[in-house]
Design a protein around this motif. Structure first.
Motif, PDB file in Angstrom:
ATOM      1  N   ASN A 282    -141.087  -4.627 106.415  1.00 40.39           N
ATOM      2  CA  ASN A 282    -142.185  -5.454 105.900  1.00 40.39           C
ATOM      3  C   ASN A 282    -141.772  -6.229 104.653  1.00 40.39           C
ATOM      4  N   VAL A 283    -141.077  -5.560 103.734  1.00 42.48           N
ATOM      5  CA  VAL A 283    -140.662  -6.218 102.492  1.00 42.48           C
ATOM      6  C   VAL A 283    -139.747  -7.397 102.787  1.00 42.48           C
TER       7      VAL A 283
ATOM      8  N   LEU B 105    -134.513  -0.118  96.111  1.00 46.30           N
ATOM      9  CA  LEU B 105    -135.793  -0.232  95.409  1.00 46.30           C
ATOM     10  C   LEU B 105    -136.868   0.642  96.060  1.00 46.30           C
ATOM     11  N   LEU B 106    -136.873   0.702  97.392  1.00 44.70           N
ATOM     12  CA  LEU B 106    -137.884   1.486  98.096  1.00 44.70           C
ATOM     13  C   LEU B 106    -137.659   2.988  97.964  1.00 44.70           C
ATOM     14  N   MET B 107    -136.479   3.392  97.539  1.00 43.46           N
ATOM     15  CA  MET B 107    -136.264   4.818  97.269  1.00 43.46           C
ATOM     16  C   MET B 107    -137.074   5.272  96.057  1.00 43.46           C
ATOM     17  N   TYR B 108    -137.461   4.305  95.210  1.00 41.69           N
ATOM     18  CA  TYR B 108    -138.151   4.652  93.971  1.00 41.69           C
ATOM     19  C   TYR B 108    -139.504   3.952  93.807  1.00 41.69           C
TER      20      TYR B 108
ATOM     21  N   ASP C  58    -144.549  -2.916  95.291  1.00 47.20           N
ATOM     22  CA  ASP C  58    -143.742  -2.934  94.067  1.00 47.20           C
ATOM     23  C   ASP C  58    -142.300  -3.340  94.368  1.00 47.20           C
ATOM     24  N   ALA C  59    -141.747  -2.819  95.474  1.00 51.68           N
ATOM     25  CA  ALA C  59    -140.376  -3.168  95.857  1.00 51.68           C
ATOM     26  C   ALA C  59    -140.260  -4.654  96.178  1.00 51.68           C
TER      27      ALA C  59
ATOM     28  N   ALA D 164    -138.252  -9.867  94.253  1.00 50.84           N
ATOM     29  CA  ALA D 164    -138.527 -11.248  93.846  1.00 50.84           C
ATOM     30  C   ALA D 164    -137.982 -11.523  92.446  1.00 50.84           C
ATOM     31  N   VAL D 165    -138.127 -10.558  91.542  1.00 53.14           N
ATOM     32  CA  VAL D 165    -137.617 -10.727  90.175  1.00 53.14           C
ATOM     33  C   VAL D 165    -136.098 -10.803  90.177  1.00 53.14           C
ATOM     34  N   LEU D 166    -135.444  -9.928  90.930  1.00 58.12           N
ATOM     35  CA  LEU D 166    -133.981  -9.909  90.958  1.00 58.12           C
ATOM     36  C   LEU D 166    -133.411 -11.238  91.448  1.00 58.12           C
ATOM     37  N   LEU D 167    -134.099 -11.878  92.371  1.00 54.29           N
ATOM     38  CA  LEU D 167    -133.579 -13.135  92.908  1.00 54.29           C
ATOM     39  C   LEU D 167    -133.944 -14.339  92.048  1.00 54.29           C
ATOM     40  N   SER D 168    -135.120 -14.357  91.458  1.00 52.40           N
ATOM     41  CA  SER D 168    -135.584 -15.584  90.815  1.00 52.40           C
ATOM     42  C   SER D 168    -135.508 -15.578  89.291  1.00 52.40           C
ATOM     43  N   ASP D 169    -135.506 -14.417  88.649  1.00 54.42           N
ATOM     44  CA  ASP D 169    -135.435 -14.358  87.195  1.00 54.42           C
ATOM     45  C   ASP D 169    -134.036 -14.750  86.725  1.00 54.42           C
ATOM     46  N   LYS D 170    -133.937 -15.587  85.698  1.00 54.69           N
ATOM     47  CA  LYS D 170    -132.647 -16.079  85.224  1.00 54.69           C
ATOM     48  C   LYS D 170    -131.752 -14.972  84.674  1.00 54.69           C
TER      49      LYS D 170
END
Length: 610
Positions: free
Chosen positions: A170-171, A195-198, A203-204, A209-215
């Motif tokens: 789904n993610v 990420l889904l382990m935690y 949230d994952a 999304a942050v890992l890919l788009s945040d500078k």
């Protein structure tokens, strides 16, 4: 089949795949193939992180370490209660480098990535993207395949259509709609899987999304067409090696080993499945705090800690296997020791102004607005690949060729300086293996397909391109490991590689003559060698006439057996090929023995030097 029928078939397949995940494991009894669902055994084989091992795990966690972790948990709980205070900011760096308690990792990772704020600012967006994916996603089939390959040795993902497999599916599907520039690329399944382990499902999604788009992390540039960030980081990695470990870089060049062959998953998925998972989590803790500087420093640290062991390996495959496989199973150092050296490496690189490859250029950042639906074109819906390279793909290919040419020049200089060193790897110069030929430059979906960097990992850097529809499986060249031919008979095997000139160098992904017009193709034919019949009594070996090692070589060719003046003897049944080249690439073999050029020159009476 016409276009409407193909669209209908693709829509049916997407709906069928989604239905299986929505029904879940309990409602699919008897419908799961045995190969999809390996048997599960659990007694002393599961570690604290949930990974299953084939043998009893050593008891490395001493009681005093458990006590230390309990005390750290108390400090972290207190710190979480005042996360935004100045005291917490002062202590955060030191405590993260000491290690985040595993039980609190879910909360701290969410804090570091600011997941709760982003989620509250985008209420309902995840569900909207997942709903769009059910109707429009063109990546469903590939995601479905990768979900069942990711972390198969982990409790969460081992069972087909388990809760976490459904969440991972789904993610990835939802994100393929959220970021239409990236869609889905292999490697993202590893990130989302960790990420889904935690974290829970939504949230994952936002953490990804942050890992890919945040500078600060800017992983978007790793997964878009052309992989610009991967290329930039590989070049920066080479600069670090040249500056701090020139002997190791020279050793890699000697065996034609480019950084892409051993470091792909370092940069692509932040060391997942390349170091033990406990160490990988420690690196991730620091990465979420300090950003992409950690990746370049950790790559340098791995090679620095294992430099002596790597220098003893005299084969490209052995080096790659050591870095990718052995270090994943046993890194050889305690996690705390590695993190200590990582911190020292970051300081060392910072003093040399090599800690950071630089801010991501505009082409590595999202250009389209995230979360805005863009309807796929008809070819994407059907699953057909583009017939021609895009400009981005052409540029990526040109960049790789330039890297090869640079490596070729260095390797050429190395060969000249070591001209009387006999190659220990017959068949292909400098230990480079030709069976790694690949397909599909533009297919980002074939990256990170296996646990070891292989043909699948390097498909992006090939120049050949498959034009088969994406509904069909990609195939690679069927060349056996022993180089004796696909049928394994050992009678004859044939491989094609580029002659190592200043314009090109043999690599794991050879490219066609069009990529380097001045280079010439070399066809190598392997014939099973029988020393007993190698030198018939009526034949005698002849070396290249008046062969001398000079600074500038004239084109020479290998000598072959000639008859001793006899004209009525039947010709023997050997294949004889003369290939003109600028230097003698293949060692001279006489009756099963490799003969050096120095030996030939010192025995003119045997080899008829005049």
């Amino acid at each position: 089949m016409n276009e409407e029928a193909l669209l209908a078939r693709a829509c049916e397949e997407r709906e069928r795949i989604f239905q299986r995940y929505e029904r879940g494991r309990e409602n699919l009894v008897g419908q799961i193939d045995p190969w999809e669902d390996p048997e599960f055994e659990e007694y002393h084989k599961t570690d604290r992180y949930g990974f299953i091992h084939d043998e009893r795990l050593p008891q490395k966690t001493a009681p005093q370490k458990i006590n230390v972790e309990v005390e750290r948990e108390k400090k972290w709980v207190k710190m979480l209660g005042s996360w935004d205070s100045s005291t917490t900011r002062e202590k955060l760096h030191r405590r993260i480098y000491k290690g985040i308690p595993n039980s609190l990792r879910i909360k701290i990772w969410c804090k570091l990535l600011d997941v709760n704020r982003i989620k509250s600012d985008n209420v309902g967006k995840y569900q909207e993207m997942l709903k769009l994916a059910k109707q429009w996603s063109t990546d469903v089939r590939q995601i479905d395949s990768d979900v069942n390959r990711q972390f198969r040795e982990h409790q969460f993902y081992r069972e087909r259509y388990s809760e976490k497999q459904c969440s991972l599916f789904n993610v990835l599907c939802a994100y393929s709609m959220y970021n239409s520039e990236v869609g889905y690329c292999q490697g993202m399944s590893g990130l989302a899987g960790v990420l889904l382990m935690y974290m829970d499902e939504e949230d994952a999604f936002w953490a990804l999304a942050v890992l890919l788009s945040d500078k600060k992390y800017a992983m978007h540039g790793l997964y878009i067409e052309g992989f610009p960030k991967l290329t930039r980081f590989l070049e920066h990695h080479d600069k670090i090696l040249i500056k701090f470990m020139p002997k190791l870089k020279h050793h890699f060049d000697k065996f034609g080993l480019d950084a892409i062959l051993y470091s792909l998953k370092w940069f692509f998925v932040c060391f997942i499945e390349r170091v033990p998972f406990s160490l990988c989590l420690r690196v991730w803790d620091i990465y979420l705090l300090d950003g992409e500087r950690v990746v370049t420093a950790m790559a340098y640290t791995i090679l620095k800690l294992h430099k002596k062991a790597i220098m003893k390996l005299n084969d490209m495959d052995l080096i790659v296997n050591f870095i990718q496989v052995k270090l994943h199973k046993d890194f050889g150092y305690e996690d705390d020791v590695v993190i200590y050296h990582l911190e020292r490496s970051m300081d060392e690189l910072k003093r040399a102004k090599l800690d950071y490859p630089g801010a991501p250029p505009p082409n590595e950042l999202p250009k389209r607005q995230l979360g805005v639906f863009v309807e796929p074109d008809k070819k994407s819906k059907i699953g057909q690949r583009a017939e021609n390279f895009s400009e981005t793909e052409k540029q990526a290919r040109a960049t790789v060729i330039l890297r090869r040419e640079k490596a070729a020049l260095e390797l050429q200089e190395l060969r000249v300086s070591q001209s009387d060193t006999v190659s220990e790897h017959s068949g292909v110069a400098s230990g480079v293996r030709c069976e790694d030929s690949v397909s599909a430059l533009g297919s980002r979906r074939s990256l990170a397909d296996t646990s070891v960097t292989s043909t699948a990992d390097l498909s992006v850097f090939s120049s050949g391109r498959s034009h088969a529809p994406e509904n069909s499986l990609d195939t690679h060249s069927n060349v056996s490991d022993d180089g004796t031919g696909s049928d394994g008979s050992g009678i004859c095997g044939m491989s094609i590689q580029m002659a190592p000139t200043a314009q090109s160098t043999p690599r794991a992904t050879p490219y066609p003559p069009s990529a380097s017009p001045l280079s010439e193709d070399v066809v190598r034919i392997h014939v099973t060698y029988n020393p007993l019949s190698a030198s018939p009594s009526h034949l005698h070996p002849v070396s290249p006439a008046k062969y001398k090692y000079e600074e500038h070589h004239k084109p020479v060719s290998l000598g072959f057996y000639t008859t001793n003046g006899a004209t009525n003897l039947p010709s023997d049944n050997r294949i004889r090929i003369q290939v003109p080249s600028e230097e003698l690439l293949t060692p001279v073999v006489d009756s099963g023995r490799i003969i050096t050029h120095r030996f030939i020159e010192s025995h003119p009476e045997i080899y008829d030097l005049k």
